[in-house]
Design an enzyme around this catalytic site. Structure first.
Site, PDB file in Angstrom:
ATOM      1  N   GLU A   1       0.816  -1.209   0.000  1.00  0.00           N
ATOM      2  CA  GLU A   1       0.000   0.000   0.000  1.00  0.00           C
ATOM      3  C   GLU A   1       0.854   1.265   0.000  1.00  0.00           C
ATOM      4  O   GLU A   1       0.343   2.357   0.214  1.00  0.00           O
ATOM      5  CB  GLU A   1      -0.957   0.007   1.194  1.00  0.00           C
ATOM      6  CG  GLU A   1      -2.110  -0.972   1.040  1.00  0.00           C
ATOM      7  CD  GLU A   1      -3.101  -0.914   2.196  1.00  0.00           C
ATOM      8  OE1 GLU A   1      -4.227  -1.403   2.000  1.00  0.00           O
ATOM      9  OE2 GLU A   1      -2.761  -0.397   3.281  1.00  0.00           O
TER      10      GLU A   1
ATOM     11  N   THR B   1      -3.691 -17.618   2.254  1.00  0.00           N
ATOM     12  CA  THR B   1      -4.810 -17.510   3.189  1.00  0.00           C
ATOM     13  C   THR B   1      -6.112 -17.752   2.436  1.00  0.00           C
ATOM     14  O   THR B   1      -6.348 -17.180   1.366  1.00  0.00           O
ATOM     15  CB  THR B   1      -4.829 -16.135   3.873  1.00  0.00           C
ATOM     16  OG1 THR B   1      -4.802 -15.091   2.886  1.00  0.00           O
ATOM     17  CG2 THR B   1      -3.613 -15.985   4.780  1.00  0.00           C
TER      18      THR B   1
ATOM     19  N   GLY C   1      -9.404 -17.665   3.892  1.00  0.00           N
ATOM     20  CA  GLY C   1     -10.588 -17.257   4.634  1.00  0.00           C
ATOM     21  C   GLY C   1     -11.006 -18.306   5.641  1.00  0.00           C
ATOM     22  O   GLY C   1     -10.184 -18.837   6.392  1.00  0.00           O
ATOM     23  N   ASP C   2     -12.314 -18.629   5.632  1.00  0.00           N
ATOM     24  CA  ASP C   2     -12.817 -19.591   6.622  1.00  0.00           C
ATOM     25  C   ASP C   2     -12.390 -21.025   6.323  1.00  0.00           C
ATOM     26  O   ASP C   2     -12.684 -21.938   7.090  1.00  0.00           O
ATOM     27  CB  ASP C   2     -14.337 -19.496   6.746  1.00  0.00           C
ATOM     28  CG  ASP C   2     -15.064 -19.785   5.439  1.00  0.00           C
ATOM     29  OD1 ASP C   2     -14.406 -20.177   4.445  1.00  0.00           O
ATOM     30  OD2 ASP C   2     -16.303 -19.615   5.406  1.00  0.00           O
TER      31      ASP C   2
ATOM     32  N   ASP D   1      -4.480  -9.095   8.000  1.00  0.00           N
ATOM     33  CA  ASP D   1      -3.407  -8.317   8.624  1.00  0.00           C
ATOM     34  C   ASP D   1      -3.040  -8.874   9.990  1.00  0.00           C
ATOM     35  O   ASP D   1      -1.864  -8.936  10.364  1.00  0.00           O
ATOM     36  CB  ASP D   1      -3.823  -6.851   8.740  1.00  0.00           C
ATOM     37  CG  ASP D   1      -4.016  -6.201   7.384  1.00  0.00           C
ATOM     38  OD1 ASP D   1      -3.331  -6.621   6.439  1.00  0.00           O
ATOM     39  OD2 ASP D   1      -4.842  -5.293   7.273  1.00  0.00           O
TER      40      ASP D   1
END
Length: 298
Positions: free
Chosen positions: A137, A217, A219-220, A249
C-alpha cells in the site's frame, strides 16, 4: 523479538450495508464508524499487542487523523519514531455487509509519499530486526529498497502482496514468506487455484522464483502452505464473524511474531490463525487483543 514494519496507515470509514453495493445501485447505510487501519499499521499493532518490539516506518497526514493514528499505535506497543507527518492521512472507505463480507476503496494520501530517502534514514531499524514485514500500500520502490536492506543482513522478510498486483522476480527472490490470498495468488501466477493440485502448481511457480515459503490464506477454509520441505493445510475453527476487515493483517502480524520465535512454518500458521480467528469476532481492523495470546517461550 524486534520486528520492523514498513507500510501504510489509514483511517477506516466503515459503513454498515445490507449487501455490497452493485454497479448503479444506491444503498442506505444503517451505521457509520471510524476505525484505525492501513495494512501496515494493522499488522504492526497486532505484533505489538502480542509482545513484539515493533518499529514502524511510514507516513501519516498533517491532520487530526494523523495525530490520532500515532497515539493509537504507540498505545498498542509500536515505536512511532520513524513515522513522518506529511500531506493528508490515507483513508479506507469500507462497506461492511451483514454477512461479514467487505469491499474497500482506498485513498492512499500520505502513504504514497513514503520515499527511499525516508527508508535510508531509518535503515538501522530494519538492519537490527529479526523480521521485516512488508505490504504493497506504499510505493513499490520503497518496498524493494527495504527488502534489499534486510536481505543484505539475512533478515527474514514476510511480504503480504496486497493489494493484488504483479511483483518483479528480484523482489520475490528475497522473500522468506509470501502470504497471498487466493486473488493475489492468481495475479502473481496466472492460476485460479480452486483445488489442491492448482495450489501446488501456483506455489511451485513462486518457489522457483526464489520465495522460500508461500502461505495462501483461504478465509474460513484456513490456509495452504508450501516450501521445499513440503505442503499442507491448516484449518480454522468456526467463529461468530463480526468483521473480516483486519483478518489477513492480524494473521501476518502474528505470523511475524511466531517467526521471531523460530517456530516451524506450520506452527507459525496455527498461531497466526488463532489470532486471526479472534480478530474477526471484533469490530475494526485493530481491536484490543487479550494478553493471553502472547507466547511465553524463552
Amino acid at each position: 523479538m524486534k520486528i520492523a514494519v514498513v507500510g501504510s496507515t489509514n483511517m477506516d470509514l466503515v459503513y454498515r450495508v445490507p449487501h455490497i453495493v452493485k454497479s448503479g445501485e444506491t444503498l442506505h447505510s444503517t451505521e457509520h464508524q471510524l476505525f484505525f487501519g492501513g495494512k501496515g499499521a494493522n499488522q504492526a499493532v497486532t505484533a505489538g499487542q502480542l509482545g513484539a518490539d515493533v518499529h514502524f516506518i511510514g507516513n501519516v497526514g498533517e491532520d487530526n487523523f494523523g495525530e490520532q493514528i500515532k497515539e493509537n499505535m504507540q498505545s498498542k506497543g509500536v515505536n512511532v519514531q520513524a513515522i513522518q507527518q506529511i500531506g493528508s492521512t490515507g483513508q479506507a472507505i469500507i462497506q461492511l455487509a451483514n454477512s461479514g463480507e467487505n469491499a474497500i476503496v482506498l485513498f492512499p494520501g500520505a502513504n504514497f509519499l513514503v520515499t527511499p530517502k525516508q527508508i535510508n534514514e531509518h535503515k538501522k531499524k530494519i538492519e537490527t530486526s529479526k523480521v521485516l514485514l512488508l505490504q504493497l500500500e506504499i510505493p513499490v520502490q520503497v518496498v524493494e529498497l527495504a527488502a534489499n536492506i534486510a536481505a543484505k543482513k539475512d533478515i527474514s522478510i514476510i511480504l503480504n502482496p496486497a493489494p493484488a498486483q504483479t511483483i518483479g522476480d528480484t523482489l520475490l527472490s528475497k522473500v522468506s514468506v509470501l502470504t497471498p490470498n487466493e486473488t493475489e495468488l492468481e495475479v502473481l501466477t496466472g492460476i485460479k487455484a480452486a483445488t489442491e493440485g492448482e495450489l501446488v502448481q501456483a506455489c511451485t511457480i513462486l518457489l522457483k522464483k526464489g520465495v522460500k515459503a508461500v502461505v495462501v490464506t483461504l478465509g474460513d477454509k484456513g490456509a495452504f502452505y508450501m516450501s521445499d520441505n513440503g505442503h499442507g493445510y491448516v484449518t480454522v475453527n468456526k467463529v461468530e464473524v463480526k468483521d473480516t476487515t483486519g483478518a489477513g493483517d492480524a494473521f501476518n502480524g502474528a505470523l511475524a511474531v511466531a517467526q521471531c520465535y523460530e517456530m516451524s512454518l506450520k506452527e507459525s500458521i496455527e498461531y497466526a490463525s488463532k489470532v486471526s480467528e479472534y480478530v474477526v469476532t471484533q469490530m475494526g481492523a485493530q481491536p484490543e487483543i487479550p494478553k493471553s495470546f502472547q507466547m511465553n517461550r524463552q
